[in-house]
Write an enzyme that holds these catalytic residues in place. Structure first.
Site, mmCIF file in Angstrom:
data_model
loop_
_atom_site.group_PDB
_atom_site.id
_atom_site.type_symbol
_atom_site.label_atom_id
_atom_site.label_comp_id
_atom_site.label_asym_id
_atom_site.label_seq_id
_atom_site.Cartn_x
_atom_site.Cartn_y
_atom_site.Cartn_z
ATOM 1 N N ARG A 101 82.347 37.217 25.255
ATOM 2 C CA ARG A 101 80.912 37.816 24.771
ATOM 3 C C ARG A 101 80.842 38.014 23.243
ATOM 4 O O ARG A 101 79.782 37.527 22.590
ATOM 5 C CB ARG A 101 80.937 39.310 24.966
ATOM 6 C CG ARG A 101 79.833 40.159 24.843
ATOM 7 C CD ARG A 101 79.769 41.329 25.444
ATOM 8 N NE ARG A 101 78.523 42.156 25.238
ATOM 9 C CZ ARG A 101 77.514 42.114 25.805
ATOM 10 N NH1 ARG A 101 77.325 41.292 26.790
ATOM 11 N NH2 ARG A 101 76.283 42.801 25.416
ATOM 12 N N GLY A 133 65.578 37.068 23.558
ATOM 13 C CA GLY A 133 66.965 36.473 23.726
ATOM 14 C C GLY A 133 67.862 37.356 23.699
ATOM 15 O O GLY A 133 68.000 38.234 22.627
ATOM 16 N N ASP A 162 63.367 46.199 31.953
ATOM 17 C CA ASP A 162 63.988 47.208 32.780
ATOM 18 C C ASP A 162 63.150 48.466 33.201
ATOM 19 O O ASP A 162 63.440 49.023 34.054
ATOM 20 C CB ASP A 162 65.007 47.749 31.666
ATOM 21 C CG ASP A 162 65.805 46.588 31.041
ATOM 22 O OD1 ASP A 162 66.503 45.909 31.803
ATOM 23 O OD2 ASP A 162 65.847 46.395 30.043
ATOM 24 N N HIS A 190 69.737 46.820 26.475
ATOM 25 C CA HIS A 190 69.277 45.943 27.581
ATOM 26 C C HIS A 190 70.418 45.299 28.096
ATOM 27 O O HIS A 190 70.869 43.997 27.941
ATOM 28 C CB HIS A 190 68.290 44.680 27.157
ATOM 29 C CG HIS A 190 67.928 43.899 28.447
ATOM 30 N ND1 HIS A 190 67.278 44.095 29.566
ATOM 31 C CD2 HIS A 190 68.314 42.475 28.372
ATOM 32 C CE1 HIS A 190 67.113 43.110 30.200
ATOM 33 N NE2 HIS A 190 67.842 42.084 29.780
HETATM 34 P P1 NAD Z 1 66.001 28.614 28.625
HETATM 35 O O1 NAD Z 1 67.327 28.088 28.326
HETATM 36 O O2 NAD Z 1 65.223 28.124 29.803
HETATM 37 O O3 NAD Z 1 65.170 28.558 27.498
HETATM 38 C C1 NAD Z 1 65.487 28.661 26.067
HETATM 39 C C2 NAD Z 1 64.905 27.960 24.943
HETATM 40 O O4 NAD Z 1 65.223 28.198 23.797
HETATM 41 C C3 NAD Z 1 65.354 26.480 25.131
HETATM 42 O O5 NAD Z 1 64.492 25.636 25.352
HETATM 43 C C4 NAD Z 1 66.097 26.080 24.034
HETATM 44 O O6 NAD Z 1 66.364 24.756 23.406
HETATM 45 C C5 NAD Z 1 65.452 27.170 22.966
HETATM 46 N N1 NAD Z 1 66.113 27.596 21.781
HETATM 47 C C6 NAD Z 1 67.653 28.077 21.681
HETATM 48 N N2 NAD Z 1 67.868 28.153 20.460
HETATM 49 C C7 NAD Z 1 66.666 27.968 19.650
HETATM 50 C C8 NAD Z 1 66.496 28.289 18.538
HETATM 51 N N3 NAD Z 1 67.351 28.594 17.275
HETATM 52 N N4 NAD Z 1 65.124 28.248 18.082
HETATM 53 C C9 NAD Z 1 64.229 27.771 19.073
HETATM 54 N N5 NAD Z 1 64.545 27.869 19.917
HETATM 55 C C10 NAD Z 1 65.737 27.715 20.546
HETATM 56 O O7 NAD Z 1 66.203 30.157 28.543
HETATM 57 P P2 NAD Z 1 65.077 31.367 29.139
HETATM 58 O O8 NAD Z 1 65.163 31.543 30.862
HETATM 59 O O9 NAD Z 1 63.764 31.057 28.584
HETATM 60 O O10 NAD Z 1 65.880 32.678 28.372
HETATM 61 C C11 NAD Z 1 65.652 32.798 27.163
HETATM 62 C C12 NAD Z 1 66.409 34.100 26.623
HETATM 63 O O11 NAD Z 1 65.990 35.114 27.274
HETATM 64 C C13 NAD Z 1 67.842 34.135 27.171
HETATM 65 O O12 NAD Z 1 68.636 34.551 26.084
HETATM 66 C C14 NAD Z 1 67.690 34.982 28.311
HETATM 67 O O13 NAD Z 1 69.135 35.611 28.512
HETATM 68 C C15 NAD Z 1 66.972 35.966 27.622
HETATM 69 N N6 NAD Z 1 66.406 36.952 28.511
HETATM 70 C C16 NAD Z 1 66.293 38.011 28.202
HETATM 71 C C17 NAD Z 1 65.526 39.170 28.981
HETATM 72 C C18 NAD Z 1 65.261 40.625 28.598
HETATM 73 O O14 NAD Z 1 65.017 41.450 29.381
HETATM 74 N N7 NAD Z 1 65.352 40.885 27.251
HETATM 75 C C19 NAD Z 1 65.144 38.941 30.227
HETATM 76 C C20 NAD Z 1 65.297 37.561 30.553
HETATM 77 C C21 NAD Z 1 65.790 36.759 29.886
HETATM 78 C C1 LMR Z 2 67.447 39.923 32.884
HETATM 79 O O1 LMR Z 2 67.665 41.098 32.413
HETATM 80 O O2 LMR Z 2 66.920 39.434 33.812
HETATM 81 C C2 LMR Z 2 68.124 38.965 31.886
HETATM 82 O O3 LMR Z 2 68.361 39.702 30.558
HETATM 83 C C3 LMR Z 2 69.135 38.147 32.398
HETATM 84 C C4 LMR Z 2 70.503 38.579 32.270
HETATM 85 O O4 LMR Z 2 71.238 37.900 31.849
HETATM 86 O O5 LMR Z 2 70.678 39.719 32.954
#
Ligand code: NAD
Ligand code: LMR
Length: 328
Positions: A101, A133, A162, A190
């Site tokens: 982590r 992210g 959530d 989150h």
């Molecule tokens: P993904 O891997 O499909 O896409 C992420 C994209 O970000 C990739 O294309 C990568 O090249 C790009 N990237 C990485 N670093 C970057 C930077 N510095 N600048 C610009 N682009 C960059 O992932 P995803 O499924 O789209 O998820 C994205 C993020 O969202 C993950 O961290 C995931 O854990 C998070 N997420 C958060 C929640 C929430 O509720 N807060 C829910 C789902 C996913």
């Molecule tokens: C989610 O809540 O779906 C995302 O944050 C993905 C995860 O790692 O739990």
């Protein structure tokens, strides 16, 4: 079309959430069917990512969205955030094999420090920032701390997924429509420590807590189901949630920009000391929004069980913050 276009930056634009998000922003679902947008799309400079981004832009073009007033591809936040009005920070470093982590926090601290600085320098002074992210709360905290000339309240983290997950669980339990549920909220991080709270929720004016009247269900079913939903989706899909995450991002930004008409929603926002949460901790709170501003719902009674849950999620967030302090 009379409204002036606004600039919407999306990072991680070629990722899975990006793919579920951009078409809805361009069709007016986020900022309204009368609001033209210019998309500022950011990806890592890597050739493969930029090529994939070009492909997504070709598809956006092929939709011929009347509200899409322009599109730009960027490989750096300095150019990507120029005059940005809305920034959705989706791209982040995912956890790799053997990564602890702390490693994840450090990798993302670098990304969100650079993006915070770039927003500070280049974005509109009123930019509204949503961090999606993960770890979303701490990444939002880092971006906020890296952007001292912007208002701290303009940095938020996504707890809306959530919130929406909790709404659906309550709808299923009570057999009532999702839209009838008012005044639900999710406190904290989150992460599985979040505290989804239906003590104040009502359906048609009746207390949801009284309708359910089952603290064992709350503790042993509801809270773990909502808290671990992200992991359950990864387990089922082999990929993390994307369409539901994009949907929550749209809900968050739409409500922030266009108002909730007195209804509560959950946003991760920097604390001003409300409910004993130390200043600047990026915490999920119940809020209402109006005129582009959010307001934390204050004065809610916190019972012993809720306080225990809030303390736990706060301790986790403070641990994350401590872990990145030396990088800020
Ligand atoms: P993904 O891997 O499909 O896409 C992420 C994209 O970000 C990739 O294309 C990568 O090249 C790009 N990237 C990485 N670093 C970057 C930077 N510095 N600048 C610009 N682009 C960059 O992932 P995803 O499924 O789209 O998820 C994205 C993020 O969202 C993950 O961290 C995931 O854990 C998070 N997420 C958060 C929640 C929430 O509720 N807060 C829910 C789902 C996913
Ligand atoms: C989610 O809540 O779906 C995302 O944050 C993905 C995860 O790692 O739990």
């Amino acid at each position: 079309m009379s409204k002036k276009p606004v600039r919407v930056a999306v990072t991680g634009a070629a990722g899975q959430i990006g793919y579920a998000l951009l078409f809805r922003i361009a069709s007016g679902e986020m900022l309204g069917k009368d609001q033209p947008v210019i998309l500022q799309l950011l990806e890592i400079p890597d050739e493969k990512a930029q090529k994939a981004l070009k492909g997504v832009m070709m598809e956006l073009e092929d939709c011929a969205f009347p509200l899409l007033a322009g599109m730009e591809a960027h490989g750096s936040p300095e150019t990507g955030f120029k005059d940005t009005d809305y920034a959705l920070l989706v791209g982040a470093r995912p956890r790799g094999p053997g990564m602890e982590r702390a490693d994840l926090l450090a990798a993302n601290a670098q990304i969100f420090t650079a993006q915070g600085k770039a927003l500070d320098k280049a974005a509109s002074r009123d930019v509204k920032v949503l961090v999606v992210g993960n770890p979303a709360n701490t990444n939002a905290y880092i971006a906020m701390k890296s952007a001292p000339s912007l208002k701290r309240e303009n940095f938020t983290a996504m707890l809306r997924l959530d919130h929406n997950r909790a709404l659906s669980q309550i709808a299923a339990k009570t057999g009532k429509p999702v839209a009838s549920i008012k005044s639900l909220c999710v406190w904290g991080n989150h992460s599985p420590t979040m505290y989804a709270d239906y003590r104040f929720a009502t359906i048609d004016g009746k207390s949801v807590k009284d309708m359910i009247n089952d603290q064992v269900w709350n503790k042993d079913v509801f809270l773990p189901t909502v808290g671990k939903r992200g992991a359950a989706i990864i387990e089922a899909r082999g990929l993390s949630s994307a369409a539901s995450a994009a949907n929550a991002a749209i809900d968050h930004m739409r409500d922030w920009a266009l108002g909730t008409k007195g209804e509560w929603v959950t946003m991760g926002v920097p604390s001003n000391g409300e409910y004993g949460i130390p200043k600047d901790v990026m915490f999920g709170f119940p809020v209402t929004t109006e005129g582009g501003q959010y307001k934390i719902v204050e004065g809610l009674p916190i019972d012993a069980f809720s306080q225990e849950c809030i303390n736990k999620t706060l301790a986790e967030l403070q641990g994350e913050q401590d872990g990145v302090k030396h990088l800020l």
